[in-house]
Design a protein around this motif. Structure first.
Motif, mmCIF file in Angstrom:
data_model
loop_
_atom_site.group_PDB
_atom_site.id
_atom_site.type_symbol
_atom_site.label_atom_id
_atom_site.label_comp_id
_atom_site.label_asym_id
_atom_site.label_seq_id
_atom_site.Cartn_x
_atom_site.Cartn_y
_atom_site.Cartn_z
ATOM 1 N N PRO A 242 1.648 14.666 2.644
ATOM 2 C CA PRO A 242 0.565 14.660 1.665
ATOM 3 C C PRO A 242 0.806 13.708 0.500
ATOM 4 C CG PRO A 242 1.070 16.907 2.340
ATOM 5 C CD PRO A 242 2.115 16.014 2.960
ATOM 6 N N ALA A 243 2.083 13.448 0.142
ATOM 7 C CA ALA A 243 2.376 12.543 -0.966
ATOM 8 C C ALA A 243 1.870 11.140 -0.693
ATOM 9 C CB ALA A 243 3.883 12.507 -1.220
ATOM 10 N N ASP A 244 1.665 10.808 0.576
ATOM 11 C CA ASP A 244 1.159 9.485 0.923
ATOM 12 C C ASP A 244 -0.345 9.376 0.702
ATOM 13 O OD1 ASP A 244 3.337 8.698 3.732
ATOM 14 O OD2 ASP A 244 3.629 8.553 1.579
ATOM 15 N N ARG A 245 -0.994 10.497 0.401
ATOM 16 C CA ARG A 245 -2.439 10.480 0.248
ATOM 17 C C ARG A 245 -2.812 11.091 -1.100
ATOM 18 N NH1 ARG A 245 -1.473 12.184 5.449
ATOM 19 N NH2 ARG A 245 -1.836 14.348 4.928
ATOM 20 N N PRO A 246 -2.470 10.437 -2.190
ATOM 21 C CA PRO A 246 -2.786 10.989 -3.504
ATOM 22 C C PRO A 246 -4.290 10.993 -3.741
ATOM 23 C CG PRO A 246 -1.982 8.751 -3.711
ATOM 24 C CD PRO A 246 -1.811 9.133 -2.276
ATOM 25 N N PRO A 247 -4.790 11.883 -4.606
ATOM 26 C CA PRO A 247 -6.223 11.895 -4.904
ATOM 27 C C PRO A 247 -6.673 10.546 -5.449
ATOM 28 C CG PRO A 247 -5.146 13.862 -5.752
ATOM 29 C CD PRO A 247 -4.058 12.955 -5.285
ATOM 30 N N GLY A 248 -7.811 10.079 -4.964
ATOM 31 C CA GLY A 248 -8.359 8.825 -5.461
ATOM 32 C C GLY A 248 -7.756 7.582 -4.850
ATOM 33 N N PHE A 249 -6.859 7.730 -3.882
ATOM 34 C CA PHE A 249 -6.229 6.570 -3.245
ATOM 35 C C PHE A 249 -6.807 6.447 -1.838
ATOM 36 C CE2 PHE A 249 -2.909 4.044 -1.249
ATOM 37 C CZ PHE A 249 -2.616 3.125 -2.244
ATOM 38 N N VAL B 205 0.844 -1.201 0.000
ATOM 39 C CA VAL B 205 0.000 0.000 0.000
ATOM 40 C C VAL B 205 0.879 1.251 0.000
ATOM 41 C CG1 VAL B 205 -1.694 1.310 1.327
ATOM 42 C CG2 VAL B 205 -1.919 -1.172 1.131
ATOM 43 N N ARG B 206 1.907 1.226 0.838
ATOM 44 C CA ARG B 206 2.822 2.377 0.905
ATOM 45 C C ARG B 206 3.523 2.597 -0.439
ATOM 46 N NH1 ARG B 206 5.388 0.715 4.852
ATOM 47 N NH2 ARG B 206 4.167 1.773 6.458
ATOM 48 N N GLU B 207 3.926 1.508 -1.070
ATOM 49 C CA GLU B 207 4.634 1.614 -2.347
ATOM 50 C C GLU B 207 3.742 2.226 -3.419
ATOM 51 O OE1 GLU B 207 7.097 -1.299 -5.421
ATOM 52 O OE2 GLU B 207 5.748 -2.156 -3.924
ATOM 53 N N LEU B 208 2.502 1.765 -3.506
ATOM 54 C CA LEU B 208 1.594 2.319 -4.510
ATOM 55 C C LEU B 208 1.260 3.767 -4.222
ATOM 56 C CD1 LEU B 208 -0.991 -0.496 -5.320
ATOM 57 C CD2 LEU B 208 1.178 0.026 -6.408
ATOM 58 N N ALA B 209 1.075 4.089 -2.953
ATOM 59 C CA ALA B 209 0.707 5.457 -2.587
ATOM 60 C C ALA B 209 1.781 6.457 -2.978
ATOM 61 C CB ALA B 209 0.442 5.546 -1.083
ATOM 62 N N ARG B 210 3.033 6.026 -2.929
ATOM 63 C CA ARG B 210 4.128 6.971 -3.156
ATOM 64 C C ARG B 210 4.630 7.011 -4.588
ATOM 65 N NH1 ARG B 210 7.851 5.813 2.237
ATOM 66 N NH2 ARG B 210 6.592 7.020 3.691
ATOM 67 N N ASN B 211 4.565 5.883 -5.296
ATOM 68 C CA ASN B 211 5.359 5.783 -6.521
ATOM 69 C C ASN B 211 4.587 5.616 -7.815
ATOM 70 O OD1 ASN B 211 7.800 5.842 -4.995
ATOM 71 N ND2 ASN B 211 7.495 3.696 -4.472
#
Length: 614
Positions: free
Chosen positions: A340-347, A316-322
């Protein structure tokens, strides 16, 4: 020092009358031309003002006309106000409360031709700055501006509706006054409340809108807005045609992945065929499958419009960031609070996090009248997170934490931390001091602290079975004890209930056989018909993850909206995390019994209403 203001003399022109008529009809180009024609015949101070009015109107056409005359030249108050409006409009477009306040100060200083734009710009600025209630007040007044065109009103209505939705879920005190049923503002509030309340039910929305219009036949809300509301709802409730599910279907988490998959499939077959994805693609992210990044990319390449998963927190962390987050994704685990980068729109982050249990129990404690509590938690990361979630939720609602004590999960004798938690050591110390002073041996019985209403225990099975009896042994009989779901098995033995007797904790509706959500009921029927075991919380996680595909947009749009699910009552918070609130049960020797909680007050709830989609 600026030059003194110049007074304008009255000036009449047929072109001005024609410009006003053109503006009311929404013909901005003609209004600008007529203002220039009138300016050519006007004396110098008025000429400048009329040309500035034309420049202000030109902003509606994305045409930045040059402002006439240098700013340092003497000008009338109306001309100075127009210059300020243009400067505000041309400034960088960013949330800035000062822009809204500056525009508000210009009220009464511009002509009737410009007032609709001044009011519209102020409302937009207040909306951008998060001043939603003030935006509502400003924009509902645009109908009082005689020169407001249909375009002005429609633009204002669109911004006004967004401000009303942003106000959804706030306390009544945040609303501008008067918000009563016999005013336009009261009608707007009733409309926003009703649409939010029925956001997950198109049939109920259609009935509500008809009834609302009958109650408010003269309300300025247009039929176009009411149609837009229904179209937005239809879009919100329509899942993608193709959905990818990233689950570990091999390796050590294969059993967990298979249960979630089974729950998703049960919910899929139980859903309305007109509102389900045409295809579900399951992609293995286990030991024999693809790494999460590659699995996600495969999902995109296959045309997935939405994604469920992955399950592991690291994935989950990997997808959220990269990764490219162009597809709405419901991850099946939760991250720690991060940048904030850990909480992208739509994630969206969804899971059976014990932190949700802790927040549920903090609210339950306050509703039961327990204002001051002590916390006993495991001395590990899990215990820290759960204890902190309880502490934050309690203190955010004006509760108090008297003491926090940790214990080792490996320890069998918890006398030291429990005595510290209950202040029994202090009681022993007082006894010893008194004996030392008097020189006599006194009969003594230690007394626990009396400044707490209960204890929250962040414990898992099996250490919870040690904690509860030892709290009772150390003078804690009668003291309310609250815990989390992990303290109790899904199908406990009788001796477990005896050890944990009196513990209050949250319980998934799915495990209690209570399914207030019709989708969950139908999913259970699917499992029962197939002869499959249904008493497992990961099945509930899969069911809710699937059902959220068609609810997540509505939950995000309306902050106060709640939906009943197999894992509890669900909502989306400002960090795009799915929050769960579950029923509270008390353990008895005969099993679990519901704890009746008093109704929430507005202060406790922090919201004007508690809406659930049915």
């Amino acid at each position: 020092m600026p030059p003194p203001a110049t007074e304008e003399r009255p000036f009449d022109s047929p072109q001005l009358d024609d410009a006003e008529a053109a503006q009311r009809l929404g013909d901005t180009t003609s209004a600008i031309t007529l203002l220039h024609m009138a300016a050519d015949q006007a004396p110098a101070p008025t000429r400048t003002r009329l040309r500035l009015e034309a420049a202000v109107l030109a902003t509606q056409l994305a045409d930045d006309m040059d402002a006439p005359d240098p700013p340092g030249r003497a000008a009338s108050p109306a001309t100075q106000a127009l210059r300020e409006m243009l400067a505000i409009r041309q400034a960088a477009d960013r949330p800035d409360p000062d822009k809204a306040r500056s525009l508000a100060r210009l009220e009464g200083q511009v002509s009737a031709r410009i007032e609709p734009l001044r009011r519209l710009w102020e409302g937009q600025s207040r909306m951008a700055a998060g001043e939603y209630a003030k935006a509502v007040t400003v924009l509902t007044g645009i109908d009082d501006a005689p020169q407001a065109s249909a375009t002005h009103r429609l633009t204002a209505e669109s911004v006004l509706w967004r401000a009303l939705i942003a106000l959804d879920g706030t306390q009544a005190d945040d609303w501008p006054a008067p918000a009563t049923a016999n005013t336009d503002l009261g009608g707007w509030k009733e409309l926003a409340d009703g649409v939010a309340r029925h956001a997950l039910n198109p049939d109920a929305t259609r009935r509500f809108l008809r009834q609302w219009r009958r109650r408010h036949p003269q309300h300025p809300a247009t039929g176009m807005l009411l149609t837009r509301i229904r179209l937005m709802q239809r879009a919100d409730l329509s899942p993608a045609r193709r959905v990818a599910v990233l689950l570990p279907l091999s390796g050590e988490l294969a059993n967990a992945g298979a249960l979630i998959q089974r729950g998703i499939l049960a919910a899929y077959h139980a859903s309305d065929s007109q509102r389900r994805p045409r295809r579900l693609d399951f992609i293995d992210t286990g030991e024999a499958g693809l790494p999460p990044r590659f699995a996600y990319q495969r999902a995109l390449n296959q045309g997935a419009g939405q994604v469920i998963g992955p399950l592991r927190k690291a994935a989950v962390r990997e997808l959220a960031r990269n990764l490219d987050r162009s597809r709405p994704t419901i991850a099946l685990n939760r991250l720690e609070t991060g940048p904030p980068a850990d909480r992208p729109p739509g994630f969206y982050q969804f899971g059976l996090a014990p932190e949700d249990d802790a927040r549920t129990m903090a609210e339950a404690a306050l509703r039961l009248g327990y204002q001051r509590l002590a916390v006993l938690r495991r001395a590990d990361d899990w215990g820290r997170r759960v204890g902190q979630a309880f502490r934050d939720a309690l203190t955010d609602r004006d509760g108090r934490i008297a003491e926090v004590v940790s214990y080792s999960p490996e320890a069998q004798d918890l006398a030291v931390p429990i005595r510290q938690l209950l202040n029994l050591d202090a009681s022993d110390g007082r006894h010893e001091r008194i004996q030392s002073i008097t020189g006599t041996r006194l009969r003594f019985e230690a007394r626990r602290r009396m400044d707490i209403d209960g204890v929250f225990v962040a414990a898992r099975q099996p250490d919870a079975r040690l904690v509860l009896p030892q709290i009772r042994f150390h003078r804690g009989i009668g003291l309310p004890v609250l815990g989390v779901a992990d303290a109790h098995d899904e199908q406990p033995a009788a001796e477990v209930n005896n050890d944990l007797e009196g513990l209050m904790l949250p319980r998934l509706p799915w495990l209690m056989g209570r399914n207030p959500d019709p989708g969950s009921q139908r999913a259970r029927q699917q499992l029962d018909a197939a002869g499959l075991e249904s008493q497992h919380r990961l099945l509930a996680l899969g069911i809710d993850a699937y059902n959220l595909l068609s609810r997540i947009d509505a939950l995000l749009r309306y902050p106060s909206l709640r939906t009943a699910g197999a894992t509890g009552t669900l909502a989306v918070d400002t960090r795009q995390r799915i929050r769960r609130t579950t029923p509270v049960m008390e353990i008895t020797p005969d099993g679990l019994r519901p704890v009746e909680l008093p109704e929430k007050t507005e202060v406790e709830d922090g919201q004007s209403t508690n809406r659930e989609g049915r």
